[in-house]
Design a protein around this motif. Structure first.
Motif, PDB file in Angstrom:
ATOM      1  N   CYS A  40       0.844  -1.174   0.204  1.00 41.61           N
ATOM      2  CA  CYS A  40      -0.163   0.020  -0.186  1.00 41.61           C
ATOM      3  C   CYS A  40       0.948   1.014  -0.071  1.00 41.61           C
ATOM      4  CB  CYS A  40      -0.836  -0.107   1.206  1.00 41.61           C
ATOM      5  SG  CYS A  40      -0.006   0.207   2.841  1.00 41.61           S
ATOM      6  N   TYR A  41       0.410   2.474   0.154  1.00 41.93           N
ATOM      7  CA  TYR A  41       1.266   3.574   0.011  1.00 41.93           C
ATOM      8  C   TYR A  41       2.084   3.837   1.135  1.00 41.93           C
ATOM      9  CZ  TYR A  41       2.191   8.209   0.188  1.00 41.93           C
ATOM     10  OH  TYR A  41       2.994   9.838   0.087  1.00 41.93           O
ATOM     11  N   PHE A  42       1.678   3.625   2.304  1.00 44.76           N
ATOM     12  CA  PHE A  42       2.466   3.566   3.421  1.00 44.76           C
ATOM     13  C   PHE A  42       3.625   2.534   3.623  1.00 44.76           C
ATOM     14  CE2 PHE A  42      -1.983   5.466   4.319  1.00 44.76           C
ATOM     15  CZ  PHE A  42      -1.465   6.750   4.842  1.00 44.76           C
ATOM     16  N   HIS A  43       3.385   1.391   3.117  1.00 45.59           N
ATOM     17  CA  HIS A  43       4.333   0.422   3.157  1.00 45.59           C
ATOM     18  C   HIS A  43       5.230   0.645   1.944  1.00 45.59           C
ATOM     19  CE1 HIS A  43       1.626  -1.787   5.810  1.00 45.59           C
ATOM     20  NE2 HIS A  43       2.534  -1.614   6.739  1.00 45.59           N
ATOM     21  N   TYR A  44       4.967   1.018   0.909  1.00 42.82           N
ATOM     22  CA  TYR A  44       5.541   1.265  -0.200  1.00 42.82           C
ATOM     23  C   TYR A  44       6.638   2.421   0.234  1.00 42.82           C
ATOM     24  CZ  TYR A  44       7.313   2.493  -4.755  1.00 42.82           C
ATOM     25  OH  TYR A  44       8.144   3.000  -6.016  1.00 42.82           O
ATOM     26  N   LYS A  45       6.268   3.496   0.838  1.00 44.29           N
ATOM     27  CA  LYS A  45       7.162   4.479   1.307  1.00 44.29           C
ATOM     28  C   LYS A  45       8.112   3.945   2.390  1.00 44.29           C
ATOM     29  CE  LYS A  45       6.861   9.189   3.458  1.00 44.29           C
ATOM     30  NZ  LYS A  45       5.772  10.122   4.048  1.00 44.29           N
ATOM     31  N   GLN A  46       7.621   3.041   3.207  1.00 41.96           N
ATOM     32  CA  GLN A  46       8.630   2.328   4.209  1.00 41.96           C
ATOM     33  C   GLN A  46       9.625   1.450   3.362  1.00 41.96           C
ATOM     34  OE1 GLN A  46       6.430   0.274   6.890  1.00 41.96           O
ATOM     35  NE2 GLN A  46       6.028   1.828   8.365  1.00 41.96           N
ATOM     36  N   TRP A  47       9.305   0.803   2.290  1.00 44.54           N
ATOM     37  CA  TRP A  47       9.944  -0.040   1.521  1.00 44.54           C
ATOM     38  C   TRP A  47      11.218   0.801   0.882  1.00 44.54           C
ATOM     39  CZ3 TRP A  47      10.846   0.152  -3.997  1.00 44.54           C
ATOM     40  CH2 TRP A  47      11.614  -0.786  -4.305  1.00 44.54           C
ATOM     41  N   ARG A  48      10.673   2.180   0.389  1.00 44.48           N
ATOM     42  CA  ARG A  48      11.622   2.919  -0.303  1.00 44.48           C
ATOM     43  C   ARG A  48      12.793   3.544   0.710  1.00 44.48           C
ATOM     44  NH1 ARG A  48       7.622   6.651  -2.597  1.00 44.48           N
ATOM     45  NH2 ARG A  48       8.466   7.807  -1.353  1.00 44.48           N
ATOM     46  N   GLN A  49      12.419   3.532   1.909  1.00 43.08           N
ATOM     47  CA  GLN A  49      13.145   3.947   2.791  1.00 43.08           C
ATOM     48  C   GLN A  49      14.114   2.830   3.637  1.00 43.08           C
ATOM     49  OE1 GLN A  49      10.490   6.140   5.393  1.00 43.08           O
ATOM     50  NE2 GLN A  49      10.359   8.081   3.907  1.00 43.08           N
ATOM     51  N   GLY A  50      14.072   1.842   3.154  1.00 43.43           N
ATOM     52  CA  GLY A  50      14.704   0.561   3.537  1.00 43.43           C
ATOM     53  C   GLY A  50      14.439   0.207   5.012  1.00 43.43           C
ATOM     54  N   GLU A  51      12.791   0.599   5.228  1.00 47.10           N
ATOM     55  CA  GLU A  51      12.336   0.197   6.780  1.00 47.10           C
ATOM     56  C   GLU A  51      11.604  -1.284   6.770  1.00 47.10           C
ATOM     57  OE1 GLU A  51      10.167   3.335   7.770  1.00 47.10           O
ATOM     58  OE2 GLU A  51      11.783   4.773   7.754  1.00 47.10           O
ATOM     59  N   LEU A  52      11.508  -1.891   5.927  1.00 47.61           N
ATOM     60  CA  LEU A  52      11.050  -3.057   5.457  1.00 47.61           C
ATOM     61  C   LEU A  52      11.918  -4.200   5.515  1.00 47.61           C
ATOM     62  CD1 LEU A  52       7.844  -2.664   3.436  1.00 47.61           C
ATOM     63  CD2 LEU A  52       7.860  -2.898   6.117  1.00 47.61           C
ATOM     64  N   PRO A  53      11.704  -5.344   5.943  1.00 46.70           N
ATOM     65  CA  PRO A  53      12.717  -6.559   5.677  1.00 46.70           C
ATOM     66  C   PRO A  53      13.358  -6.740   4.417  1.00 46.70           C
ATOM     67  CG  PRO A  53      10.916  -7.417   6.923  1.00 46.70           C
ATOM     68  CD  PRO A  53      10.415  -5.917   6.275  1.00 46.70           C
ATOM     69  N   HIS A  54      12.486  -6.510   3.398  1.00 40.86           N
ATOM     70  CA  HIS A  54      12.808  -6.801   1.976  1.00 40.86           C
ATOM     71  C   HIS A  54      13.054  -5.428   1.247  1.00 40.86           C
ATOM     72  CE1 HIS A  54      11.945 -10.937   1.721  1.00 40.86           C
ATOM     73  NE2 HIS A  54      10.749 -10.596   2.315  1.00 40.86           N
ATOM     74  N   SER A  55      14.340  -4.839   1.579  1.00 39.87           N
ATOM     75  CA  SER A  55      14.665  -3.478   1.428  1.00 39.87           C
ATOM     76  C   SER A  55      14.910  -3.108  -0.117  1.00 39.87           C
ATOM     77  CB  SER A  55      15.752  -2.835   1.940  1.00 39.87           C
ATOM     78  OG  SER A  55      16.963  -3.517   1.637  1.00 39.87           O
ATOM     79  N   ARG A  56      15.000  -1.950  -0.386  1.00 39.38           N
ATOM     80  CA  ARG A  56      15.196  -1.761  -1.776  1.00 39.38           C
ATOM     81  C   ARG A  56      16.647  -2.039  -2.440  1.00 39.38           C
ATOM     82  NH1 ARG A  56      13.958   4.388  -3.739  1.00 39.38           N
ATOM     83  NH2 ARG A  56      13.969   4.278  -5.941  1.00 39.38           N
ATOM     84  N   TYR A  57      17.439  -1.670  -1.477  1.00 36.43           N
ATOM     85  CA  TYR A  57      18.983  -2.140  -1.634  1.00 36.43           C
ATOM     86  C   TYR A  57      19.377  -3.394  -0.848  1.00 36.43           C
ATOM     87  CZ  TYR A  57      18.536   2.688  -3.323  1.00 36.43           C
ATOM     88  OH  TYR A  57      17.956   3.743  -3.885  1.00 36.43           O
ATOM     89  N   ARG A  58      20.622  -3.838  -1.495  1.00 38.27           N
ATOM     90  CA  ARG A  58      21.353  -4.821  -0.598  1.00 38.27           C
ATOM     91  C   ARG A  58      21.683  -4.198   0.824  1.00 38.27           C
ATOM     92  NH1 ARG A  58      24.757  -8.469  -4.719  1.00 38.27           N
ATOM     93  NH2 ARG A  58      22.776  -9.113  -5.925  1.00 38.27           N
ATOM     94  N   THR A  59      21.331  -4.945   1.948  1.00 34.53           N
ATOM     95  CA  THR A  59      21.808  -4.211   2.971  1.00 34.53           C
ATOM     96  C   THR A  59      22.973  -4.892   3.801  1.00 34.53           C
ATOM     97  OG1 THR A  59      20.125  -5.295   4.222  1.00 34.53           O
ATOM     98  CG2 THR A  59      19.685  -3.193   3.546  1.00 34.53           C
ATOM     99  N   CYS A  60      23.640  -4.320   4.558  1.00 34.54           N
ATOM    100  CA  CYS A  60      24.605  -4.811   5.416  1.00 34.54           C
ATOM    101  C   CYS A  60      24.399  -6.334   5.984  1.00 34.54           C
ATOM    102  CB  CYS A  60      25.087  -4.049   6.453  1.00 34.54           C
ATOM    103  SG  CYS A  60      26.530  -4.423   7.503  1.00 34.54           S
ATOM    104  N   SER A  61      25.206  -7.208   6.047  1.00 35.09           N
ATOM    105  CA  SER A  61      25.030  -8.727   6.470  1.00 35.09           C
ATOM    106  C   SER A  61      25.145  -8.668   8.163  1.00 35.09           C
ATOM    107  CB  SER A  61      25.880  -9.694   5.927  1.00 35.09           C
ATOM    108  OG  SER A  61      27.271  -9.207   6.219  1.00 35.09           O
ATOM    109  N   LYS A  62      25.516  -7.666   8.693  1.00 35.64           N
ATOM    110  CA  LYS A  62      25.515  -7.562  10.275  1.00 35.64           C
ATOM    111  C   LYS A  62      24.156  -7.619  10.812  1.00 35.64           C
ATOM    112  CE  LYS A  62      29.977  -7.467  10.988  1.00 35.64           C
ATOM    113  NZ  LYS A  62      30.655  -8.312  11.954  1.00 35.64           N
ATOM    114  N   PRO A  63      23.993  -8.497  11.678  1.00 33.15           N
ATOM    115  CA  PRO A  63      22.553  -8.240  12.486  1.00 33.15           C
ATOM    116  C   PRO A  63      22.204  -7.062  12.833  1.00 33.15           C
ATOM    117  CG  PRO A  63      23.894 -10.068  13.348  1.00 33.15           C
ATOM    118  CD  PRO A  63      24.779  -9.197  12.684  1.00 33.15           C
ATOM    119  N   GLU A  64      20.814  -6.641  12.631  1.00 29.72           N
ATOM    120  CA  GLU A  64      20.224  -5.376  12.913  1.00 29.72           C
ATOM    121  C   GLU A  64      20.869  -3.920  12.250  1.00 29.72           C
ATOM    122  OE1 GLU A  64      17.465  -5.199  14.823  1.00 29.72           O
ATOM    123  OE2 GLU A  64      17.737  -7.384  14.983  1.00 29.72           O
TER     124      GLU A  64
END
Length: 88
Positions: A40-64
């Motif tokens: 939805c609009y709100f979760h898409y915005k979170q996804w773009r900002q990297g706040e959801l588990p499946h983020s837009r970019y590859r993220t650091c492999s360190k936990p958290e």
């Protein structure tokens, strides 16, 4: 004779749901219609900002750590910490 037109200046783009609201957001417990990437609009915005588990970019492999990768699957901070030992 000129008529006075009442026009409002748009401050933001309207939030339209795709598929006429028949499909719901894929986030568990969210029943809003999806907008893009099955969010939805709100979760898409979170996804773009990297706040959801499946983020837009590859993220650091360190936990958290949710920062974009720099080299070798690590963010710049963790890469510097891991490979600082090798330089000394």
């Amino acid at each position: 004779m000129a008529e006075a037109q009442t026009t409002q200046k748009r401050t933001s783009w309207p939030r339209f749901a795709k598929s006429n609201g028949k499909k719901a957001c894929t986030v568990e417990g969210c029943k809003r219609p999806y907008r893009a990437k099955n969010y939805c609009y709100f979760h898409y915005k979170q996804w773009r900002q990297g706040e959801l588990p499946h983020s837009r970019y590859r993220t650091c492999s360190k936990p958290e750590c949710r920062v974009k990768t720099f080299k070798a699957g690590l963010c710049e901070k963790h890469h510097g910490e891991a490979y600082k030992k090798d330089a000394a």
